[in-house]
Enzyme design. Structure first.
Site, PDB file in Angstrom:
ATOM      1  N   PRO A 145       5.500   1.947   8.553  1.00 42.92           N
ATOM      2  CA  PRO A 145       4.180   1.365   8.270  1.00 42.92           C
ATOM      3  C   PRO A 145       3.208   2.513   8.024  1.00 42.92           C
ATOM      4  O   PRO A 145       3.192   3.480   8.791  1.00 42.92           O
ATOM      5  CB  PRO A 145       3.840   0.639   9.570  1.00 42.92           C
ATOM      6  CG  PRO A 145       4.607   1.345  10.638  1.00 42.92           C
ATOM      7  CD  PRO A 145       5.850   1.891   9.982  1.00 42.92           C
ATOM      8  N   MET A 146       2.416   2.448   6.982  1.00 47.45           N
ATOM      9  CA  MET A 146       1.446   3.509   6.718  1.00 47.45           C
ATOM     10  C   MET A 146       0.175   2.906   6.146  1.00 47.45           C
ATOM     11  O   MET A 146       0.113   2.522   4.970  1.00 47.45           O
ATOM     12  CB  MET A 146       2.039   4.547   5.766  1.00 47.45           C
ATOM     13  CG  MET A 146       3.249   5.241   6.384  1.00 47.45           C
ATOM     14  SD  MET A 146       4.018   6.420   5.279  1.00 47.45           S
ATOM     15  CE  MET A 146       3.181   7.872   5.769  1.00 47.45           C
ATOM     16  N   GLU A 147      -0.825   2.830   6.999  1.00 44.86           N
ATOM     17  CA  GLU A 147      -2.091   2.199   6.656  1.00 44.86           C
ATOM     18  C   GLU A 147      -2.770   2.938   5.500  1.00 44.86           C
ATOM     19  O   GLU A 147      -2.854   4.167   5.498  1.00 44.86           O
ATOM     20  CB  GLU A 147      -2.987   2.219   7.895  1.00 44.86           C
ATOM     21  CG  GLU A 147      -4.185   1.343   7.782  1.00 44.86           C
ATOM     22  CD  GLU A 147      -5.469   2.139   7.841  1.00 44.86           C
ATOM     23  OE1 GLU A 147      -5.419   3.292   8.291  1.00 44.86           O
ATOM     24  OE2 GLU A 147      -6.499   1.608   7.399  1.00 44.86           O
TER      25      GLU A 147
ATOM     26  N   CYS B 195      -1.080   5.009  16.949  1.00 45.21           N
ATOM     27  CA  CYS B 195      -2.123   5.397  15.996  1.00 45.21           C
ATOM     28  C   CYS B 195      -3.060   6.454  16.590  1.00 45.21           C
ATOM     29  O   CYS B 195      -3.644   6.247  17.661  1.00 45.21           O
ATOM     30  CB  CYS B 195      -2.922   4.165  15.581  1.00 45.21           C
ATOM     31  SG  CYS B 195      -4.177   4.582  14.372  1.00 45.21           S
TER      32      CYS B 195
ATOM     33  N   HIS C 226       8.005   7.976  17.338  1.00 43.95           N
ATOM     34  CA  HIS C 226       7.546   9.076  16.494  1.00 43.95           C
ATOM     35  C   HIS C 226       7.521  10.295  17.411  1.00 43.95           C
ATOM     36  O   HIS C 226       6.738  10.334  18.366  1.00 43.95           O
ATOM     37  CB  HIS C 226       6.162   8.729  15.931  1.00 43.95           C
ATOM     38  CG  HIS C 226       5.541   9.836  15.138  1.00 43.95           C
ATOM     39  ND1 HIS C 226       4.257   9.783  14.664  1.00 43.95           N
ATOM     40  CD2 HIS C 226       6.029  11.031  14.725  1.00 43.95           C
ATOM     41  CE1 HIS C 226       3.981  10.891  14.000  1.00 43.95           C
ATOM     42  NE2 HIS C 226       5.041  11.671  14.031  1.00 43.95           N
TER      43      HIS C 226
ATOM     44  N   ASN D   7      11.875   8.695  14.507  1.00 49.25           N
ATOM     45  CA  ASN D   7      10.886   8.862  13.445  1.00 49.25           C
ATOM     46  C   ASN D   7      10.194  10.217  13.555  1.00 49.25           C
ATOM     47  O   ASN D   7       9.917  10.692  14.648  1.00 49.25           O
ATOM     48  CB  ASN D   7       9.857   7.722  13.525  1.00 49.25           C
ATOM     49  CG  ASN D   7       8.660   7.919  12.603  1.00 49.25           C
ATOM     50  OD1 ASN D   7       7.522   7.927  13.056  1.00 49.25           O
ATOM     51  ND2 ASN D   7       8.905   8.101  11.321  1.00 49.25           N
ATOM     52  N   GLY D   8       9.937  10.787  12.377  1.00 47.74           N
ATOM     53  CA  GLY D   8       9.126  12.000  12.312  1.00 47.74           C
ATOM     54  C   GLY D   8       9.802  13.133  11.572  1.00 47.74           C
ATOM     55  O   GLY D   8      10.880  13.591  11.945  1.00 47.74           O
ATOM     56  N   GLU D   9       9.140  13.518  10.461  1.00 47.63           N
ATOM     57  CA  GLU D   9       9.482  14.770   9.778  1.00 47.63           C
ATOM     58  C   GLU D   9      10.856  14.761   9.101  1.00 47.63           C
ATOM     59  O   GLU D   9      11.502  15.796   9.013  1.00 47.63           O
ATOM     60  CB  GLU D   9       9.384  15.904  10.800  1.00 47.63           C
ATOM     61  CG  GLU D   9       8.706  17.178  10.293  1.00 47.63           C
ATOM     62  CD  GLU D   9       7.293  17.014   9.773  1.00 47.63           C
ATOM     63  OE1 GLU D   9       6.969  17.703   8.806  1.00 47.63           O
ATOM     64  OE2 GLU D   9       6.497  16.221  10.322  1.00 47.63           O
TER      65      GLU D   9
ATOM     66  N   ARG E  30       6.334   9.716   5.342  1.00 45.65           N
ATOM     67  CA  ARG E  30       5.875  10.540   4.222  1.00 45.65           C
ATOM     68  C   ARG E  30       7.014  11.045   3.354  1.00 45.65           C
ATOM     69  O   ARG E  30       6.854  11.236   2.149  1.00 45.65           O
ATOM     70  CB  ARG E  30       5.031  11.698   4.769  1.00 45.65           C
ATOM     71  CG  ARG E  30       3.702  11.223   5.397  1.00 45.65           C
ATOM     72  CD  ARG E  30       3.136  12.267   6.327  1.00 45.65           C
ATOM     73  NE  ARG E  30       4.109  12.602   7.355  1.00 45.65           N
ATOM     74  CZ  ARG E  30       4.136  13.745   8.023  1.00 45.65           C
ATOM     75  NH1 ARG E  30       3.234  14.666   7.774  1.00 45.65           N
ATOM     76  NH2 ARG E  30       5.065  13.962   8.941  1.00 45.65           N
TER      77      ARG E  30
HETATM   78  C1  LIG Z   1      -1.532   7.679   6.140  1.00 42.39           C
HETATM   79  C2  LIG Z   1      -0.726   7.220   7.306  1.00 42.39           C
HETATM   80  C3  LIG Z   1      -0.887   5.929   7.780  1.00 42.39           C
HETATM   81  C4  LIG Z   1      -0.129   5.477   8.874  1.00 42.39           C
HETATM   82  N1  LIG Z   1      -0.275   4.185   9.298  1.00 42.39           N
HETATM   83  C5  LIG Z   1       0.514   3.717  10.314  1.00 42.39           C
HETATM   84  C6  LIG Z   1       0.459   2.349  10.710  1.00 42.39           C
HETATM   85  O1  LIG Z   1      -0.269   1.524  10.138  1.00 42.39           O
HETATM   86  N2  LIG Z   1       1.247   1.970  11.741  1.00 42.39           N
HETATM   87  C7  LIG Z   1       2.096   2.834  12.398  1.00 42.39           C
HETATM   88  O2  LIG Z   1       2.791   2.439  13.326  1.00 42.39           O
HETATM   89  N3  LIG Z   1       2.172   4.116  12.006  1.00 42.39           N
HETATM   90  C8  LIG Z   1       1.421   4.571  10.982  1.00 42.39           C
HETATM   91  N4  LIG Z   1       1.559   5.861  10.568  1.00 42.39           N
HETATM   92  C9  LIG Z   1       2.597   6.723  11.172  1.00 42.39           C
HETATM   93  C10 LIG Z   1       3.912   6.623  10.386  1.00 42.39           C
HETATM   94  O3  LIG Z   1       4.442   5.322  10.453  1.00 42.39           O
HETATM   95  C11 LIG Z   1       4.955   7.620  10.931  1.00 42.39           C
HETATM   96  O4  LIG Z   1       5.147   7.339  12.287  1.00 42.39           O
HETATM   97  C12 LIG Z   1       4.495   9.062  10.768  1.00 42.39           C
HETATM   98  O5  LIG Z   1       4.012   9.310   9.468  1.00 42.39           O
HETATM   99  C13 LIG Z   1       5.650  10.041  11.079  1.00 42.39           C
HETATM  100  O6  LIG Z   1       6.720   9.825  10.208  1.00 42.39           O
HETATM  101  P1  LIG Z   1       6.975  10.780   8.936  1.00 42.39           P
HETATM  102  O7  LIG Z   1       7.018  12.199   9.463  1.00 42.39           O
HETATM  103  O8  LIG Z   1       8.302  10.292   8.397  1.00 42.39           O
HETATM  104  O9  LIG Z   1       5.836  10.571   7.994  1.00 42.39           O
HETATM  105  C14 LIG Z   1       0.806   6.338   9.498  1.00 42.39           C
HETATM  106  C15 LIG Z   1       0.958   7.645   9.016  1.00 42.39           C
HETATM  107  C16 LIG Z   1       0.204   8.086   7.932  1.00 42.39           C
HETATM  108  C17 LIG Z   1       0.415   9.500   7.437  1.00 42.39           C
END
Ligand SMILES: Cc1cc2nc3c(=O)[nH]c(=O)nc-3n(C[C@H](O)[C@H](O)[C@H](O)COP(=O)(O)O)c2cc1C
Length: 332
Positions: free
Chosen positions: A8-10, A99, A169, A200-202, A225
């Site tokens: 999920p990414m807001e 968050c 995460h 999750n993460g990176e 990402r």
């Molecule tokens: C722009 C943005 C918006 C995000 N919005 C949410 C969200 O709505 N809900 C949530 O649980 N995590 C949110 N996250 C966190 C991501 O779901 C994820 O946990 C975090 O980016 C780490 O994973 P990654 O390294 O694969 O990006 C958001 C992250 C980013 C960068």
């Protein structure tokens, strides 16, 4: 069997991005951007706005289930909203405890709840009690707020509250999005709880995935990402696990996807400003996955008219130099 979840990414992963990325392949399910619950039981249109897939069985066009994510601090109110989301068709409810946003945390929601595992327990328990037994409830946490002291307690609280699944995460709130992610903590959580868990993460490349898998011992992974930077990352991971050569997207394929995204956003009646903003944001994030994205971002960052943006993307898409399907991930 490896499970992959689109994070999920807001403000980034809207339903059209879920549609596009799930069509590229490799993912098993998606989660909506968080719906912030603070004072009220939302009317149906709010759930439909965050999760238009509710109109189509709560699945993306290519058939992936979409979980509805809620965030808030009031257990009863979260429960009521969860029950309504399920009534509207949500196949599962995910609760956000990760968050890092300042405004969210000031109001005691998101990651600030990690300071006290009891918070997690009460919220998960109330949501679990509010939705029918066959609907899974999951939670997404970080390793802690300021430090990692409570990482096991928080994971256990989620399990004891009755959740069916936990996503972690692997960073604290204070660590934000700064590398590294601490995958070694995931292994310790996995051993301490008996519900299934998603790491999750990176994870930006297949090689990151392989290391995260080996260190965490997990079989389920959430890609954020990394999947935005490289839209076929999930498909590559699945091909790697199957011992197959992945069909890799060229930069030209990626530009085709962005052009489709513009069409879909226009179809939804969004403004040109919104469309241009989303494309620039996506291309900027692609710089970590595709080498030509840097030049592309420089070329488009000042363009405001969507027609001009489309023209530029089309030109590059049709450029033979961008049609090679050589490995586009700079880091690999
Ligand atoms: C722009 C943005 C918006 C995000 N919005 C949410 C969200 O709505 N809900 C949530 O649980 N995590 C949110 N996250 C966190 C991501 O779901 C994820 O946990 C975090 O980016 C780490 O994973 P990654 O390294 O694969 O990006 C958001 C992250 C980013 C960068």
């Amino acid at each position: 069997m490896t499970q992959l979840v689109l994070a999920p990414m807001e403000g980034l992963v809207d339903w059209r991005v879920r549609q596009l990325l799930s069509a590229v392949g490799g993912f098993d399910h998606c989660v909506t951007e968080f719906i912030r619950v603070s004072q009220t039981l939302f009317p149906a249109h709010v759930f439909y706005r965050y999760c238009p897939e509710l109109h189509q069985g709560c699945k993306t066009a290519s058939g992936l289930p979409v979980l509805v994510q809620l965030m808030g601090h009031d257990p009863e109110l979260l429960g009521e909203n969860a029950a309504f989301a399920v009534e509207l068709g949500a196949p599962g409810i995910d609760i956000n405890f990760g968050c890092p946003s300042k405004t969210v945390n000031k109001r005691e929601a998101g990651a600030s709840l990690l300071k006290c595992p009891e918070n997690l327990y009460h919220i998960v328990k109330a949501v679990r009690a509010a939705v029918p037994d066959h609907i899974p409830v999951s939670a997404k946490i970080r390793l802690g707020y300021a430090d990692k002291e409570l990482f096991l307690e928080n994971a256990r609280a989620v399990e004891e509250g009755g959740a069916q699944h936990l996503t972690v995460h692997a960073r604290t709130k204070m660590e934000g999005y700064k590398p590294p992610a601490h995958w070694e903590y995931l292994a310790r959580i996995r051993e301490a709880i008996s519900i299934p868990m998603t790491a999750n993460g990176e994870i930006w490349t297949v090689e990151d995935y392989r290391r995260c898998r080996d260190i965490s011992g997990c079989t389920s992974f959430m890609l954020g990402r990394g999947a935005i930077a490289c839209p076929d990352l999930a498909a590559r991971i699945k091909a790697f696990e199957a011992g197959q050569e992945p069909v890799k997207q060229s930069w030209s394929d990626v530009l085709g996807l962005l052009l489709t995204y513009i069409d879909l956003l226009a179809q939804d009646g969004t403004t040109e400003n919104h469309q241009a903003g989303r494309i620039k944001q996506w291309v900027a994030l692609m710089r970590k996955g595709h080498a030509p994205a840097a030049q592309c971002f420089d070329d488009i960052k000042r363009i405001r008219a969507v027609s001009e943006l489309q023209e530029k993307l089309q030109q590059d898409r049709d450029n033979p130099a961008y049609q090679r399907t050589e490995d586009p991930i700079a880091a690999e």
